[in-house]
Design a protein around this motif. Structure first.
Motif, PDB file in Angstrom:
ATOM      1  N   THR A  16       0.839  -1.205   0.000  1.00 21.87           N
ATOM      2  CA  THR A  16       0.000   0.000   0.000  1.00 21.87           C
ATOM      3  C   THR A  16       0.875   1.257   0.000  1.00 21.87           C
ATOM      4  O   THR A  16       0.631   2.202  -0.770  1.00 21.87           O
ATOM      5  N   ARG A  18       3.940   1.522  -1.049  1.00 23.10           N
ATOM      6  CA  ARG A  18       4.660   1.598  -2.331  1.00 23.10           C
ATOM      7  C   ARG A  18       3.746   2.171  -3.415  1.00 23.10           C
ATOM      8  O   ARG A  18       4.164   3.023  -4.206  1.00 23.10           O
ATOM      9  N   ARG A  19       2.477   1.713  -3.469  1.00 21.11           N
ATOM     10  CA  ARG A  19       1.528   2.243  -4.460  1.00 21.11           C
ATOM     11  C   ARG A  19       1.300   3.742  -4.231  1.00 21.11           C
ATOM     12  O   ARG A  19       1.284   4.534  -5.183  1.00 21.11           O
ATOM     13  N   HIS A  20       1.145   4.106  -2.981  1.00 27.15           N
ATOM     14  CA  HIS A  20       0.940   5.519  -2.652  1.00 27.15           C
ATOM     15  C   HIS A  20       2.176   6.349  -3.031  1.00 27.15           C
ATOM     16  O   HIS A  20       2.046   7.442  -3.616  1.00 27.15           O
ATOM     17  N   ALA A  21       3.358   5.839  -2.752  1.00 27.02           N
ATOM     18  CA  ALA A  21       4.598   6.537  -3.115  1.00 27.02           C
ATOM     19  C   ALA A  21       4.714   6.669  -4.637  1.00 27.02           C
ATOM     20  O   ALA A  21       5.125   7.717  -5.148  1.00 27.02           O
ATOM     21  N   ASP A  22       4.334   5.602  -5.356  1.00 28.02           N
ATOM     22  CA  ASP A  22       4.380   5.663  -6.830  1.00 28.02           C
ATOM     23  C   ASP A  22       3.416   6.727  -7.370  1.00 28.02           C
ATOM     24  O   ASP A  22       3.761   7.472  -8.286  1.00 28.02           O
ATOM     25  N   ARG A  23       2.213   6.785  -6.786  1.00 22.67           N
ATOM     26  CA  ARG A  23       1.251   7.815  -7.205  1.00 22.67           C
ATOM     27  C   ARG A  23       1.805   9.211  -6.925  1.00 22.67           C
ATOM     28  O   ARG A  23       1.692  10.116  -7.749  1.00 22.67           O
ATOM     29  N   ARG A  25       4.969  10.065  -6.762  1.00 21.93           N
ATOM     30  CA  ARG A  25       6.047  10.325  -7.728  1.00 21.93           C
ATOM     31  C   ARG A  25       5.476  10.747  -9.080  1.00 21.93           C
ATOM     32  O   ARG A  25       5.997  11.648  -9.739  1.00 21.93           O
ATOM     33  N   GLU A  26       4.376  10.091  -9.515  1.00 28.17           N
ATOM     34  CA  GLU A  26       3.730  10.458 -10.775  1.00 28.17           C
ATOM     35  C   GLU A  26       3.191  11.888 -10.694  1.00 28.17           C
ATOM     36  O   GLU A  26       3.332  12.663 -11.640  1.00 28.17           O
ATOM     37  N   GLN A  27       2.573  12.230  -9.564  1.00 27.97           N
ATOM     38  CA  GLN A  27       2.062  13.582  -9.394  1.00 27.97           C
ATOM     39  C   GLN A  27       3.199  14.600  -9.380  1.00 27.97           C
ATOM     40  O   GLN A  27       3.079  15.675  -9.960  1.00 27.97           O
ATOM     41  N   THR A  29       6.063  14.301 -10.893  1.00 26.64           N
ATOM     42  CA  THR A  29       6.544  14.417 -12.273  1.00 26.64           C
ATOM     43  C   THR A  29       5.609  15.307 -13.081  1.00 26.64           C
ATOM     44  O   THR A  29       6.054  16.204 -13.811  1.00 26.64           O
TER      45      THR A  29
END
Length: 135
Positions: A16, A18-23, A25-27, A29
């Motif tokens: 959970t 990791r998914r939140h961190a990935d989101r 990072r996308e934001q 970027t």
């Protein structure tokens, strides 16, 4: 609680996070790209403002700012071919401008400014001629 259950909970929480961190990072970027675009636009606007101020300063500090711009030069050219003078509507027609009330009044305002600057004369109401002292 047993050890495998605790480890499963940790694995779930890690996924959970990791998914939140990935989101995030996308934001980040996307926001970084948007910020770069806006910074570029702000720089362009600053350059445009500076250029316009420079041009306006040159226009209004010229020896005769009334006749420095293109529209005034066009009016002078038309009046140079009409020694008897012309009315605002006739000047619009000569310039290829639609003789609507808006355009005629705009032209008349320019003509009046040039009379005030003693570039033109208005010996007869509404009929404008080049000032003989300037020709």
């Amino acid at each position: 609680m047993n050890l495998p259950t605790v480890l499963d909970l940790i694995i779930d929480r890690e996924a959970t996070a990791r998914r939140h961190a990935d989101r995030l990072r996308e934001q980040i970027t996307a926001l970084t790209g948007e910020l770069a675009r806006l910074d570029g636009e702000l720089a362009d606007l600053a350059t445009t403002r500076t250029t316009l101020r420079t041009l306006a300063a040159a226009e209004f500090t010229a020896d005769d700012p009334t006749i420095a711009s293109g529209p005034y030069q066009q009016i002078l050219t038309v009046l140079g071919t009409a020694p008897a003078g012309m009315r605002a509507k006739g000047i619009c027609l000569a310039l290829g401008v639609e003789p609507s009330p808006k355009h005629v009044e705009g032209t008349r305002a320019k003509l009046k400014r040039m009379v005030n600057r003693q570039v033109l004369t208005e010996d007869e109401p509404g009929v404008f001629t080049l000032n003989p002292k300037r020709t």
